[in-house]
Design an enzyme around this catalytic site. Sequence first.
Site, PDB file in Angstrom:
ATOM      1  N   CYS A  26       0.817  -1.217   0.000  1.00 40.84           N
ATOM      2  CA  CYS A  26       0.000   0.000   0.000  1.00 40.84           C
ATOM      3  C   CYS A  26       0.846   1.260   0.000  1.00 40.84           C
ATOM      4  CB  CYS A  26      -0.969  -0.012   1.179  1.00 40.84           C
ATOM      5  SG  CYS A  26      -0.219   0.225   2.810  1.00 40.84           S
ATOM      6  N   ASP A  81      -7.064   5.966  -3.036  1.00 44.39           N
ATOM      7  CA  ASP A  81      -6.391   4.782  -2.497  1.00 44.39           C
ATOM      8  C   ASP A  81      -6.077   3.810  -3.630  1.00 44.39           C
ATOM      9  OD1 ASP A  81      -5.462   2.638  -1.103  1.00 44.39           O
ATOM     10  OD2 ASP A  81      -7.132   2.518   0.297  1.00 44.39           O
ATOM     11  N   HIS A 115      -2.310   1.670   7.121  1.00 48.08           N
ATOM     12  CA  HIS A 115      -2.652   1.655   5.698  1.00 48.08           C
ATOM     13  C   HIS A 115      -2.332   3.031   5.138  1.00 48.08           C
ATOM     14  CE1 HIS A 115      -4.374   0.694   1.934  1.00 48.08           C
ATOM     15  NE2 HIS A 115      -5.468   1.418   2.076  1.00 48.08           N
TER      16      HIS A 115
END
Length: 722
Positions: free
Chosen positions: A311, A392, A369
């Site tokens: 991520c 994202d 995250h």
Amino acid sequence: MQSIHRGNELTGRRQTCQENPFNTDSETQLTGFKRDQKENHLKPINVDLCRSENREAHHTSEYEVPNLIVRRGQCFLINVEFSREFIADQDSISLKFVTGSRPAQSRGSVVPVSPVDHLVDGQWGFKMSGLKGSLMTLTVSTGSDAIIGRYEMFIDTAHSGQMGQERWRHKHMDDIFLLFNPWHKGDAVYLAQELERSEYVLNETGRLWLGALEKHFVRPWYFGQFDYISLIAAISILDQSEIADRARSNPVTVTRAVCRALNHTERDCGILYASWSGRYEDATAPYAWAGSPSILEEYVRTRKGVKYGQCWTLAAVATTILRTLGIPARCVTCYRAVHDSDYSGPINTHWSVDMRPKTDMDDAIWNYHVWAEAWFTRSDLPQGYDGWQATDPTPMECSEGVMTCGPAPVTAILRGDLHIGFETKYMFAELHGGRVHWQVDTEGNMEAFIGGRPVGGAISTKKVGAIAREDVTSAYRYPEGSSEQKEVVERASRLCGWKYPDLTVTAKEDIEFKLEGGPDKNGDIRITLRMRNTVGEGRIADVYMGALSVFYTGVTADELKRVTSNVLLDPKAENNCMLELKCADYIDKKDCDSHVTAYVMAKIRETGQRFATVQSYCLDRPQLEIKTEGRAVKGQSFNVVVKLTNTLSVPLTEGIISVDGPGMVRADGIKLRKASVSPGEEIRETVTLTARRPGVKELVAVFHCRQICNVGAAAEIDVVKD
């Protein structure tokens, strides 16, 4: 380094698209323009794009692509030398700027620009600002909502004489790049504060916050938005995105296209393969990268997805591409983020009747995250949603059939306006909810018995102009327990159908529980469950304490150690249960990028009172430093010394160092000369670099080994011209 001409290396449209009709063979067909061969034509014989002066004014001097790179809505200069002097009452000049694979004026990708007496800020036009003999200076203004990307420029001249009108077209050989402009008030990406523009547009390095909520750490990252490969990759991504040419003027669609382009899936040949397997022997591990340019370079060279990313790697590369195109961007880390694929609200943890965790049934809570934020106005939404937009790029769920998420206005996430923006519902679910513990009997029946800590905390980004963490949690969610937060969650619950289960309450809850401890600097872990009996009767507690190897995504790997005991709690007294784990006992049983998570449950025999908690622990990183030796001169090799101190109680083996930085010929994958670094040992490695650009730069060094990863350091260096 040569200027870029239009060619196949940057095209990415489907082969079924027609060729660019605005070329030499079809100019007459497209424009009705005919080249006459008479000698009295007004012909451009030399065109100077004033690159140095224009790039300085447009804050694009650092781009390694040598072409003229300008920002939309802002004027730039062109000097044109003609074959003869300009005759005002007989000669005329106009310009055309052409972009896209199928340029047409109807699509906005052919822009005819006529001379005007007065330029209008943020609108296309040009004026003659200087004339000396056959040399003319043109001041050109572009639209503040222009399509961004790579343009061809044509200079059209016409002469009215006795033989009628004679016309000539000159095509400039080098492409011009037009970018978003955070310095222009008419641009959707306008950012008012100069310090913020310096940080979110011009800063080539940054910091990523990783780790866990209780103990986070920072690693440096080289964004490298001015590297030669970054602009090439950014334009290539737009060419391959299949968004309409006109849509390239909108930062919303561009940001969404960039987000989608990051993920390599069976359907989309994106930039990075995302992997959390812990098995990266066939390529580069996610934690081995020092910056974005090396990833983009491999992608452009191979035209295949690069292995591997996670991520924070995906968010960092997205930030690079957005900054390259002129959109202010930054990386944001959320600790205890939820992967709640059904948006159900509660985050469920399950226990068997014999008090063992049933992790295969659990919802995932990521230790951290990372996503990207981009700054622009939202003309597609009602008022009040301008500013930072969360996007994202990590592939977690499909949206509209593709792996993408955002841009979602941060304000909409805060207010719980789940219908506003793209995937706002998903982003909201990542930040809200609480853990609920369930006990599962042998027949699969479940009983919810205790709630846990809320999720979505310590949302972090790099502070403007400083190597420090800025907490932006208040921009995403109201304080836990506040009336605003309760109202937002209630509204979101109605929209999403969230329903929290009723918790089973025992008749007596007279034991107080508290979990303490964690890892020492040497990697040894000591966790203590303290239990205090508040009544005048004795109690017996059945206790399970387990240490599991868990990826930062919340997915469990192996059980490292467990302790089960029956603890006697005397009246009005305290007793403890402890789990100890030596670094040497577990470090080689887990992957270097996984964490240790404690699962703890206790049950009081006499009353049925139950306690459960899940706590993740992040190890302190070994110490890494980077220092320069001597003087750094552009174009010449110089040395830097990377010093590693092993603070853990176990040897570090298979160590690898990478060093990168703005305008540097990077040094990737350097193996340590020593195969094993003993506890407490300090070693030094000399790395040779070459600088391509002068100025004060920040070097980034990263280290990983078999036992631990994401160890970073940074240092400034002043590169001088020879």
